[in-house]
Design an enzyme around this catalytic site. Structure first.
Site, PDB file in Angstrom:
ATOM      1  N   ASP A   1       0.841  -1.202   0.000  1.00 12.95           N
ATOM      2  CA  ASP A   1       0.000   0.000   0.000  1.00 12.95           C
ATOM      3  C   ASP A   1       0.864   1.235   0.000  1.00 12.95           C
ATOM      4  O   ASP A   1       2.060   1.155   0.275  1.00 12.95           O
ATOM      5  CB  ASP A   1      -0.848   0.031   1.279  1.00 12.95           C
TER       6      ASP A   1
ATOM      7  N   ASP B   1      -5.090  -3.696   4.326  1.00 15.10           N
ATOM      8  CA  ASP B   1      -5.605  -3.264   5.627  1.00 15.10           C
ATOM      9  C   ASP B   1      -7.125  -3.418   5.736  1.00 15.10           C
ATOM     10  O   ASP B   1      -7.642  -3.719   6.794  1.00 15.10           O
ATOM     11  CB  ASP B   1      -5.192  -1.805   5.917  1.00 15.10           C
TER      12      ASP B   1
ATOM     13  N   ASP C   1      -9.687  -6.582   1.647  1.00 13.49           N
ATOM     14  CA  ASP C   1      -8.369  -7.053   1.203  1.00 13.49           C
ATOM     15  C   ASP C   1      -8.114  -8.498   1.651  1.00 13.49           C
ATOM     16  O   ASP C   1      -7.159  -9.131   1.183  1.00 13.49           O
ATOM     17  CB  ASP C   1      -7.253  -6.176   1.800  1.00 13.49           C
TER      18      ASP C   1
HETATM   19  N1  LIG Z   1     -13.493   9.049   3.133  1.00 14.95           N
HETATM   20  C1  LIG Z   1     -13.550   9.337   1.852  1.00 14.95           C
HETATM   21  N2  LIG Z   1     -14.546  10.067   1.357  1.00 14.95           N
HETATM   22  C2  LIG Z   1     -14.620  10.344   0.044  1.00 14.95           C
HETATM   23  N3  LIG Z   1     -13.728   9.954  -0.852  1.00 14.95           N
HETATM   24  C3  LIG Z   1     -12.693   9.245  -0.438  1.00 14.95           C
HETATM   25  C4  LIG Z   1     -12.549   8.896   0.951  1.00 14.95           C
HETATM   26  N4  LIG Z   1     -11.424   8.171   1.088  1.00 14.95           N
HETATM   27  C5  LIG Z   1     -10.888   8.066  -0.143  1.00 14.95           C
HETATM   28  N5  LIG Z   1     -11.637   8.708  -1.055  1.00 14.95           N
HETATM   29  C6  LIG Z   1     -11.384   8.768  -2.507  1.00 14.95           C
HETATM   30  O1  LIG Z   1     -11.208   7.445  -2.992  1.00 14.95           O
HETATM   31  C7  LIG Z   1      -9.898   7.261  -3.524  1.00 14.95           C
HETATM   32  C8  LIG Z   1      -9.367   5.913  -3.096  1.00 14.95           C
HETATM   33  O2  LIG Z   1      -9.237   5.897  -1.693  1.00 14.95           O
HETATM   34  P1  LIG Z   1      -8.894   4.576  -0.880  1.00 14.95           P
HETATM   35  O3  LIG Z   1      -9.070   4.874   0.545  1.00 14.95           O
HETATM   36  O4  LIG Z   1      -9.648   3.423  -1.470  1.00 14.95           O
HETATM   37  O5  LIG Z   1      -7.370   4.448  -1.244  1.00 14.95           O
HETATM   38  P2  LIG Z   1      -6.362   3.353  -0.652  1.00 14.95           P
HETATM   39  O6  LIG Z   1      -6.488   2.109  -1.451  1.00 14.95           O
HETATM   40  O7  LIG Z   1      -6.547   3.254   0.811  1.00 14.95           O
HETATM   41  O8  LIG Z   1      -5.029   4.032  -1.061  1.00 14.95           O
HETATM   42  P3  LIG Z   1      -3.736   4.011  -0.205  1.00 14.95           P
HETATM   43  O9  LIG Z   1      -3.434   2.645   0.233  1.00 14.95           O
HETATM   44  O10 LIG Z   1      -2.759   4.560  -1.140  1.00 14.95           O
HETATM   45  O11 LIG Z   1      -4.088   4.925   0.910  1.00 14.95           O
HETATM   46  C9  LIG Z   1      -9.091   8.449  -3.008  1.00 14.95           C
HETATM   47  O12 LIG Z   1      -8.111   8.838  -3.928  1.00 14.95           O
HETATM   48  C10 LIG Z   1     -10.115   9.532  -2.828  1.00 14.95           C
HETATM   49  O13 LIG Z   1     -10.292  10.236  -4.037  1.00 14.95           O
END
Ligand SMILES: Nc1ncnc2c1ncn2[C@@H]1O[C@H](COP(=O)(O)OP(=O)(O)OP(=O)(O)O)[C@@H](O)[C@H]1O
Length: 554
Positions: free
Chosen positions: A26, A306, A310
């Site tokens: 991640d 996490d 996943d």
């Molecule tokens: N709480 C939220 N509310 C609205 N949009 C969100 C939120 N969290 C993330 N996003 C949007 O969704 C996209 C993907 O977020 P996500 O949390 O799935 O990423 P991730 O897989 O956890 O990435 P990383 O591991 O790099 O943090 C983000 O780029 C953002 O644009």
């Protein structure tokens, strides 16, 4: 491993970690500090830094705050993005009722990776209001208009293109970008995914998460260890590209996206994945496909995760890694390894433990097989020279007891040395058990035969046959123990096992009844001198040849 902050759920994991040649990890918290902060807010044309927001941009932030779940005192908010928006709004003095008098939350569609937005319905003094924040491409797709300089404006394809380009520019600075939009709702309208449409775009919110300085060296070490790294993130490809450029030593990391993978069949995916460094907009179902594809290619995959979603990919991977700080119970339960601090460096250290295990396997095998090879070589050579066998069956059994049991065991279970050593990076089943093992076994065989041969020859020239075979026995054991001690370094267990076996040997040889039982005779100072001299000469020759053979193996 526990000292490193990593918990192994089953011992097999260490062996698999040592073999891993693909690591999918991640971004947030693993490469970055994991402390998302509000950096800037824009109206689609221009952004202002979080500490200098004007009234229109504060209105955008207020709408983003409405599209955020409520903070409960008892538990922290589930999503870092929401925490960052809330903390940023608090610092900027922005409240949910700014621009929405008497706003009160009535319903919500919480953020989910597959939805990529959070939507909230709230009642204001003017009626129901739908507030949405999320990934720009998802939100813009659902917009029909925009607010431009305080007035409503249409959102034609050119305007969408311009806003998309603006979002990309923000993301290219390594920021997480959220688009914010709202629309009035009918009183009887329900909040569903289909209802999130006909929105009015208000602006962008940019969140920053600094890259940790230690992430780049950790990535470099993984590459040196022959591990292909792939960053998987739900973020925008431009954000992912910017972060990858800061941590990766690959000049131009190759970025692709989850939706692009969806277009590919398995064969095309298998061809693409070995060349990819970053997969953006990656959701949990992509992770499963990615693990399966690497496994089809014969790669050994370690995968971090996490979220509860996943868990299937974590379970499927050869080494499933859950991130302890952010990990959900489902991800932790599915994992083979739980990394307490979520950091890439801890994962690298765990991998080194696995590599060290393969190095220990090689050392133990070299002791067992190489030592026996030396004994056979010595016996065959002396037998062909003299026509008789220099060592009796009891003596050979004694040699094996003193060299193969405690010393080889101590080498196998000793603390891995050289965690930071570059050599460990080059260990692994192929490297450790290939040419390196063959070379080590042959060297050990030659040195053992040399030590015993020199001793037997020197003792035979100066004395009787029984005395010569005792000296040969002592040198055969002594040369092997000296090499074991050289391999084990200052490890306590190896020292005890090696010196203990030497003491038992001396005791047996010097105790008259026992000595005779094993076909030996107590030795005088000259015989011990020949024994120790031969051991020293053979061990010195071994030390001189070792770097040469390592160079050949590398
Ligand atoms: N709480 C939220 N509310 C609205 N949009 C969100 C939120 N969290 C993330 N996003 C949007 O969704 C996209 C993907 O977020 P996500 O949390 O799935 O990423 P991730 O897989 O956890 O990435 P990383 O591991 O790099 O943090 C983000 O780029 C953002 O644009």
């Amino acid at each position: 491993m526990a000292d490193l902050g990593a918990l192994v759920r089953n011992p097999r994991t260490i062996e698999a970690l040592g073999r891993a040649d693909v690591l999918c990890f991640d971004k947030t918290g693993t490469l970055t500090e994991g402390t998302l902060q509000l950096a800037a807010v824009g109206d689609g044309d221009q952004e202002l830094p979080a500490d200098r927001l004007d009234t229109p941009r504060k209105a955008v932030l207020a709408a983003a705050l409405r599209a955020t779940p409520p903070a409960r005192q008892a538990e922290p908010m589930a999503h870092q993005t929401d925490r960052a928006v809330m903390a940023g709004a608090r610092r900027a003095g922005v409240a949910v009722r700014q621009g929405a008098p008497r706003w009160r939350r009535t319903d919500a569609l919480p953020f989910e990776p597959s939805r990529a937005y959070h939507a909230t319905a709230g009642r204001t003094s003017h009626g129901l209001l739908l507030s949405v924040k999320g990934a720009p491409e998802n939100v813009l797709r659902r917009c029909v208009g925009r607010r431009h300089r305080g007035a409503p404006a249409p959102l034609d394809p050119d305007a969408v293109e311009a806003l998309t380009a603006r979002a990309e520019e923000l993301a290219a600075a390594g920021r997480r970008v959220l688009a914010v939009a709202e629309r009035p709702m009918a009183d009887d309208e329900e909040l569903t995914d289909e209802a999130v449409r006909d929105l009015v775009f208000l602006g962008f919110v940019a969140l920053a998460d600094p890259v940790r300085t230690s992430a780049a060296p950790a990535t470099r070490r993984l590459h040196e260890a022959g591990v292909h790294t792939v960053m998987l993130t739900g973020d925008h490809p431009a954000t992912a590209d910017a972060i990858a450029a800061r941590v990766s030593d690959v000049p131009e990391p190759k970025v692709c996206t989850g939706p692009e993978l969806d277009e590919l069949d398995d064969a095309a995916l298998d061809a693409l994945l070995p060349t990819v460094d970053v997969i953006a907009r990656c959701s949990p179902h992509h992770k499963v496909r990615i693990v399966q594809a690497y496994q089809r290619l014969g790669r050994v995959v370690a995968m971090t995760g996490d979220g509860a979603n996943d868990a299937p990919a974590i379970r499927l991977a050869d080494v499933g890694i859950a991130l302890g700080r952010r990990g959900t119970p489902a991800a932790t339960a599915a994992a083979d390894l739980v990394v307490g601090d979520d950091r890439l460096e801890t994962i690298v250290s765990a991998l080194m433990e696995g590599r060290a295990m393969w190095a220990s396997v090689r050392a133990a095998l070299a002791i067992l097989i190489g030592g026996n090879l030396g004994e056979v070589t010595f016996s065959v050579l002396t037998a062909s020279l003299t026509g008789g066998t220099p060592l009796s069956a009891r003596q050979i059994m004694l040699v094996n007891l003193l060299t193969d049991l405690a010393p080889a065991l101590a080498i196998a279970v000793r603390e891995p040395t050289g965690h930071t050593g570059e050599r460990l990076l080059r260990e692994g089943p192929h490297r450790s058990l290939g040419t390196a093992l063959t070379n080590e076994m042959l060297l050990r065989g030659v040195i053992t035969a040399l030590g015993a041969g020199l001793a037997w020859f020197g003792a035979r020239l100066t004395g009787r046959r029984r005395r010569a075979s005792t000296v040969a026995l002592a040198a055969l054991v002594g040369t092997q123990l000296a090499q074991t001690l050289a391999t084990g370094g200052l490890d306590r267990h190896v020292l005890i096992a090696g010196l203990g076996s030497a003491a038992v040997l001396a005791g047996i040889v010097q105790t008259p009844g026992v000595s005779h039982f094993f076909g030996c005779t107590p030795l005088g100072p000259v015989a011990w001198g020949i024994t120790l001299g031969s051991i020293a000469l053979a061990t010195l020759a071994g030390s001189a040849l070792t770097p040469l053979l390592r160079g050949l193996a590398d």
